[in-house]
Every structure is written in structure tokens, then in C-alpha cells.
Design a protein around this motif. Structure first.
Motif, PDB file in Angstrom:
ATOM      1  N   UNK A 230       0.806  -0.907   0.362  1.00 38.81           N
ATOM      2  CA  UNK A 230       0.135  -0.370  -0.123  1.00 38.81           C
ATOM      3  C   UNK A 230       0.758   1.290  -0.095  1.00 38.81           C
ATOM      4  N   UNK A 231       2.458   0.790   0.887  1.00 39.45           N
ATOM      5  CA  UNK A 231       2.847   2.380   0.805  1.00 39.45           C
ATOM      6  C   UNK A 231       3.551   2.832  -1.306  1.00 39.45           C
ATOM      7  N   UNK A 232       3.634   1.390  -1.223  1.00 42.44           N
ATOM      8  CA  UNK A 232       4.625   1.496  -3.135  1.00 42.44           C
ATOM      9  C   UNK A 232       3.658   2.308  -4.030  1.00 42.44           C
ATOM     10  N   UNK A 233       2.353   1.862  -3.680  1.00 45.59           N
ATOM     11  CA  UNK A 233       1.016   2.303  -4.041  1.00 45.59           C
ATOM     12  C   UNK A 233       0.112   3.564  -4.271  1.00 45.59           C
ATOM     13  N   UNK A 257       0.074   8.788   6.906  1.00 45.70           N
ATOM     14  CA  UNK A 257       0.180   9.127   8.001  1.00 45.70           C
ATOM     15  C   UNK A 257      -0.800   8.062   8.497  1.00 45.70           C
ATOM     16  N   UNK A 258      -1.870   7.864   8.119  1.00 41.88           N
ATOM     17  CA  UNK A 258      -2.769   7.205   8.215  1.00 41.88           C
ATOM     18  C   UNK A 258      -2.134   5.575   8.588  1.00 41.88           C
ATOM     19  N   UNK A 259      -1.753   5.224   7.068  1.00 42.36           N
ATOM     20  CA  UNK A 259      -1.205   3.763   6.994  1.00 42.36           C
ATOM     21  C   UNK A 259      -0.551   3.597   7.956  1.00 42.36           C
ATOM     22  N   UNK A 260       0.333   4.594   8.420  1.00 40.85           N
ATOM     23  CA  UNK A 260       1.428   4.475   9.544  1.00 40.85           C
ATOM     24  C   UNK A 260       0.720   4.156  10.652  1.00 40.85           C
ATOM     25  N   UNK A 283       6.607  -2.189  13.446  1.00 36.01           N
ATOM     26  CA  UNK A 283       7.133   0.008  13.690  1.00 36.01           C
ATOM     27  C   UNK A 283       8.026   0.311  13.433  1.00 36.01           C
ATOM     28  N   UNK A 284       8.898   0.096  12.585  1.00 34.50           N
ATOM     29  CA  UNK A 284      10.415   0.552  12.018  1.00 34.50           C
ATOM     30  C   UNK A 284       9.471   0.621  10.778  1.00 34.50           C
ATOM     31  N   UNK A 285       8.955  -0.544  10.315  1.00 35.84           N
ATOM     32  CA  UNK A 285       7.919   0.517   8.417  1.00 35.84           C
ATOM     33  C   UNK A 285       7.063   1.137   8.751  1.00 35.84           C
ATOM     34  N   UNK A 286       6.585   1.952   9.911  1.00 33.92           N
ATOM     35  CA  UNK A 286       5.861   2.913  10.377  1.00 33.92           C
ATOM     36  C   UNK A 286       6.187   4.353  10.114  1.00 33.92           C
ATOM     37  N   UNK A 287       7.672   3.842  11.503  1.00 34.26           N
ATOM     38  CA  UNK A 287       8.572   5.223  11.281  1.00 34.26           C
ATOM     39  C   UNK A 287       9.345   5.423  10.247  1.00 34.26           C
ATOM     40  N   UNK A 288       9.444   4.317   9.419  1.00 32.67           N
ATOM     41  CA  UNK A 288       9.956   4.872   7.905  1.00 32.67           C
ATOM     42  C   UNK A 288       9.732   5.835   6.952  1.00 32.67           C
ATOM     43  N   UNK A 289       8.067   5.547   7.084  1.00 36.05           N
ATOM     44  CA  UNK A 289       6.762   6.389   6.534  1.00 36.05           C
ATOM     45  C   UNK A 289       5.884   7.122   6.842  1.00 36.05           C
ATOM     46  N   UNK A 290       5.933   7.394   7.520  1.00 32.59           N
ATOM     47  CA  UNK A 290       6.112   8.544   8.449  1.00 32.59           C
ATOM     48  C   UNK A 290       6.749   9.427  10.085  1.00 32.59           C
ATOM     49  N   UNK A 291       7.700   9.497  10.113  1.00 28.68           N
ATOM     50  CA  UNK A 291       8.676   9.704  11.057  1.00 28.68           C
ATOM     51  C   UNK A 291       7.957  10.259  12.202  1.00 28.68           C
ATOM     52  N   UNK A 292       6.365  10.738  12.292  1.00 32.47           N
ATOM     53  CA  UNK A 292       5.498  12.172  12.967  1.00 32.47           C
ATOM     54  C   UNK A 292       4.926  11.359  13.487  1.00 32.47           C
TER      55      UNK A 292
END
Length: 325
Positions: A230-233, A257-260, A283-292
Motif C-alpha cells: 500500500x505504501x508503494x501504491x 500517516x493513516x497507513x502508519x 513499527x520500523x516500517x511505520x516510522x520509516x514512512x511517517x517519522x511523525x
């Protein structure tokens, strides 16, 4: 009434194929064509397809002698289509009565609509889910940006219910080869960036959930591959469509942000199940796409659980669940 072309890609679904194609041919639309693409199936797909074509001149068959995969097969169908409208219908799904007529009527009356979709009934290995079948439903037309924001980080569209405007489909191009499991989600976003979307609460199709589902097998591995796709999409979508979207960067950040947030929820669920490596990876994935996301309440809750250790959390969880109720 306008014409419609339906592609039915089929790989190892010969036992479903007849019901699928018959559901298209029995629709109350006078001008419909069906192209069955057998992607080198090892079962009886070709025999069933040839028999269906022999019974009805509206059916054509294309057989691959080597497997090309679903993305290439989908795009082959898009190239073949020449009618006013187009539907990509997997051989293990089927349409409900009136589905095509309803979609075509809406799109004929609203040329600003690029695609329509509706509800789908879930059919599992054992029986159809108990859901009321609404033969007629109300329609709502969403502006493209409204649809994108309404969808958020999830794919809310059932693919077998989607009828697209063929001319727009060809102009926007086919499915992305790299998006093997989120290509349809990116496609709906791409359409919405260029047109309005028609949505109905009528049940338009039956979607099978069975042990051979490619998507279910994929999702069953873990949460992370789906989140990554989904992030790639989103990234692919904004790379190609930012120039036609207002505040594209802001919208991109919002969707990530919603995906994270969703990812942190999965990371928390994995922690609850004692799957620490999975939890850390998500959780590392979430942080990677949205550090906030590290400043969010869901992240803070997950951090608290990790700080007290899995054993302590398991002991406290019944109390926490009782308080939540």
C-alpha cells in the motif's frame, strides 16, 4: 444502451469459470463481449472456455502457453477492450443480476464519472455470507479528491463490482508491474485523480473467499507485505498524478500517516501475540514512512507495553481489557 467489454482472466479456476461467464452473459445489457484469457492453466480451464465460446458468439478465448502472471494478463485485456465501458472480472467471482445495467445507466447519465463500484457479497468455501441482497440501491457521486480522502489508507473497492470508462482506462494506462498486490488500489486512485467516482449501496457482485485466493494466501503471511504494498501504491500514485492534484504533498503525507497508524495497530497486535520480531519490523516500517508517528498516542501505548515487557503486559492485559469495556 452503451457497450461493455468484460475480460475474465483465469488461472486454475476452471471449476468457477462457467458460473462467472454466465453471470455476464445473462446481464440485461444488449451489447456485451467477454474475453476469457487462460493464463496457461494446468486444469480444465481451456476446455471450459472453448465450450463457452462455442455456445455463445459473444465469448472469445485467448490461451497463454506460458504463464504471464496476473498483471500482464490484466493489461492484455485492457489493450483488447474497445467498448464504451470495461470490466475486469476474476474467474472465481461473478456478477449479480442487473449489475452492468445499473453501472452503465449511471455512467451514461454522468460523463464526469470515470468508474463505478458497489457492494459485494462474500462467498466462502462453505456458504454465502448472510447479507441482504439489494437489487436496487441509491447512487452517490464523489468528486475524485473526495473519493481519495474517503478511502484513506485502505482499498474500499471490491474489484468485481468496478465498471470503468474504457477511453479513460486506456489514457491512464495499465496496472503497474511492481504492484503485484496493490495494483487495483493504485488504479482506483489514478482514476479518481482524473474523474469523479460513482458509488452504489446495491450489491453488484459475489466475491469468493476460498483457500485458493491469491490475495488471502498473500495476506495470511503477515501484515507487513500488505502494508508495504500500500505504501508503494501511494508512492507510485503521487509520482504520476501529483500534477493534477491540489495540495498533493499534504495529501500524500496524510495518507502515509493513516497507513502508519494502522501499522502501529498491527505492531501492537503482534506484540500481544508474543511475535516480537514481527512487531518490531512493522513499527520500523511505520516510522520509516511517517517519522511523525512517533509522537502519536498509538505509538506511545505500544512503547509503554514494550517498556514493561511481554510477560508483565500479559498479566495486566485482562485488567486493561475490562477497563476498556
Amino acid at each position: 444502451m452503451s457497450s461493455i467489454d468484460v475480460i475474465v482472466p483465469c488461472y486454475r479456476y476452471g471449476h468457477f469459470l462457467r458460473e462467472c461467464v454466465k453471470s455476464v452473459l445473462s446481464q440485461s445489457v444488449p451489447d456485451v463481449r467477454v474475453l476469457i484469457i487462460d493464463d496457461a492453466s494446468p486444469d480444465n480451464t481451456n476446455e471450459v472456455a472453448v465450450d463457452l465460446a462455442g455456445q455463445d458468439s459473444r465469448v472469445s478465448v485467448l490461451r497463454h502457453f506460458t504463464n504471464k502472471g496476473h498483471i500482464a494478463t490484466f493489461n492484455e485485456g485492457i489493450e483488447w477492450a474497445s467498448a464504451d465501458y470495461f470490466l475486469l472480472l476474476s474467474a472465481d467471482d461473478y456478477l449479480l443480476p442487473g449489475a452492468l445495467g445499473r453501472a452503465i445507466a449511471l455512467m451514461d447519465n454522468h460523463p464526469e464519472v470515470g468508474f463505478t463500484f458497489g457492494k459485494a457479497i462474500m462467498l466462502n468455501d462453505h456458504a454465502m455470507a448472510e447479507q441482504p441482497i439489494m437489487n436496487e440501491g441509491s447512487w452517490r457521486i464523489l468528486e475524485g479528491l473526495e473519493f481519495i480522502e474517503f478511502s484513506g489508507a485502505r482499498n474500499i473497492v471490491f474489484a468485481p463490482t468496478v465498471v470503468v470508462r474504457t477511453e479513460l482506462q486506456k489514457r491512464l494506462g495499465g496496472y503497474r508491474a511492481e504492484l503485484t498486490h496493490a495494483g487495483d488500489m493504485e488504479m482506483w486512485l489514478r482514476f479518481a485523480a482524473h474523474a469523479s467516482v460513482g458509488m452504489t449501496d446495491a450489491y453488484q457482485a459475489v466475491y469468493r473467499r476460498h483457500s485458493e485466493n491469491m490475495s488471502l494466501e498473500y495476506l495470511g503471511k503477515s501484515w507487513l507485505p500488505d502494508l508495504q504494498q500500500r505504501a508503494y501504491a501511494f508512492n507510485s500514485f503521487f509520482q504520476t498524478c501529483s500534477d493534477v492534484l491540489p495540495n498533493a504533498q499534504q495529501l500524500h503525507r496524510k495518507l502515509l500517516w493513516l497507513l502508519a497508524c494502522e501499522a502501529v495497530g498491527f505492531a501492537s497486535a503482534a506484540f500481544n501475540e508474543g511475535k516480537m520480531e514481527v512487531s518490531e519490523a512493522i513499527s520500523e516500517f511505520a516510522l520509516g514512512i511517517c517519522p511523525d508517528i512517533k509522537r502519536s498516542l498509538p505509538w506511545a501505548k505500544l512503547a509503554c507495553k514494550r517498556a514493561m515487557s511481554y510477560e508483565t503486559w500479559r498479566a495486566l492485559q485482562p485488567i486493561v481489557d475490562k477497563i476498556r469495556k
